[in-house]
Design an enzyme around this catalytic site. Sequence first.
Site, PDB file in Angstrom:
ATOM      1  CB  ALA A  16      -0.945  -0.007   1.192  1.00 10.71           C
ATOM      2  CD  GLU A  39       9.410  -1.685   5.606  1.00 12.51           C
ATOM      3  OE1 GLU A  39       9.629  -2.596   6.437  1.00 12.51           O
ATOM      4  OE2 GLU A  39       8.271  -1.266   5.316  1.00 12.51           O
ATOM      5  CB  CYS A  49       0.480 -13.533  -1.008  1.00 10.43           C
ATOM      6  SG  CYS A  49      -0.661 -12.267  -0.413  1.00 10.43           S
ATOM      7  CG  ASP A 291      -2.459  -6.427   5.269  1.00  8.13           C
ATOM      8  OD1 ASP A 291      -3.261  -6.310   4.324  1.00  8.13           O
ATOM      9  OD2 ASP A 291      -1.578  -7.315   5.309  1.00  8.13           O
ATOM     10  NE  ARG A 450     -30.516 -25.058 -14.718  1.00 11.68           N
ATOM     11  CZ  ARG A 450     -30.588 -26.134 -15.499  1.00 11.68           C
ATOM     12  NH1 ARG A 450     -29.501 -26.575 -16.136  1.00 11.68           N
ATOM     13  NH2 ARG A 450     -31.735 -26.777 -15.665  1.00 11.68           N
TER      14      ARG A 450
END
Length: 461
Positions: A16, A39, A49, A291, A450
């Site tokens: 992000a 950072e 991930c 997050d 359906r």
Amino acid sequence: MTDTRERLVVVGGDAAGMSAASQARRLRTTDELEIVAFERGHFSSFSACGIPYWVGGDVDDRDRLIARTPEEHRSRGIDLRMRTEVTEIDVAAGRVRARNVDSGAESWTSYDKLVIATGARPIRPDMPGADAPGVHGVQTLDDGESLMESLARADGRRAVVVGAGYIGVEMAEALIRHGFEVTVVNRGTEPMSTLDPDMGRLVREAMEGLGVTMVGDAEVTKVLTGEDGRVRAVATEDAEYPADVVVLGIGVSPETALARAAGLPLGAHGGLLTDRAMRVRGHGNIWAGGDCVEVLDLVSGQYRYIPLGTHANKHGQVIGTNAGGGYATFPGVVGTAVSKVCDLEIARTGLREKDAQRVGLQFETVTIESTSRAGYYPGASPMTVKMLAERRTGRLLGVQIVGREGAAKRVDIAAVALTAGLTVEQMTALDLGYAPPFSPVWDPVLVAARKAASKVRGARG
């Protein structure tokens, strides 16, 4: 000469945060906008991930999980300061205090615009031994490196995974590939609490087939250590499970201690609250994404905490556009996620039964068995699809899919239908691609639609 540029400060150098910084830089030149990003780790713009697949050997090099290095960001006019942790946000003065992790040196940096992208932290149970050597969370590349080192130097080949969510399930398979005997201890009856238990049972059966020992309805109460201080077992109320390595797959919680201390608004799940432009509520020059925020669930109409890289990157694009002088919004999510255990694919979107019950929706459920291809075509494999529809309106509420090759990405059909607010009756008319190598003539998702439509009509009388 006075510097008249605006300064955008970004706290957090992953998906992000750096997506926001990069997008803002595309819209504003270095002469117009100074961008400073902090950072605290060793890596920027990496795929958390992908860590289980690196540990498991599907990805052969850690650096392949890095989308853009600090040097690449700097070459684009972003002052990215690595190994630097923001320790305080002074909203009134428009500044942040940062500390160099290695030297301990501290300094203040002022901002005109601020982006908070502090991410999430692995949940570590508050119990004896949780911080012992050999116990690992898996959230950053630093975590992954530490785990890989533990696997390499472990005296034995026994591993315990605590928790059976996405990370727990994926890490169990990765540890099996490393030659470990793996036990998964899970509080729920079935793994994957993002699924209903009847669908989670299919995942458990696949994991047991892989050689994983599944322990359900059990909670780890302490981590036992040996004379060297390293982990030797985990204990529940009823049993002990030997372990040379422990991986925490309990999940994550939003990393919002900074925001809380600064008096910024948090939601029921502990994440920051933002408007559709990803601005922190009540603060025109502060944005948040990834997050550390809560997001609007378009199906239930409530705010939820759903930490996913897909959302984080979209948040960053929206934030960067707005901080760079443009206009963009993030409307919300439907909660789509996919995973796998060996060749078993797992997918879900929308609401589970308990989600629908919690928000007071009346619904019908159907479960169908189908195949990934035409039954007569070589390689056709079984697939289970579960669908929820609102009883009165027939509106699609959620879909869960468990099957082999070709199963998981079918959930995208349902994700689009949920976003569009389609009913299950309307879904039956969707013009999906068909050929025997790809699908039965009635796609499994449409077969479920359906059946659900028929059940809704019956419920109406």
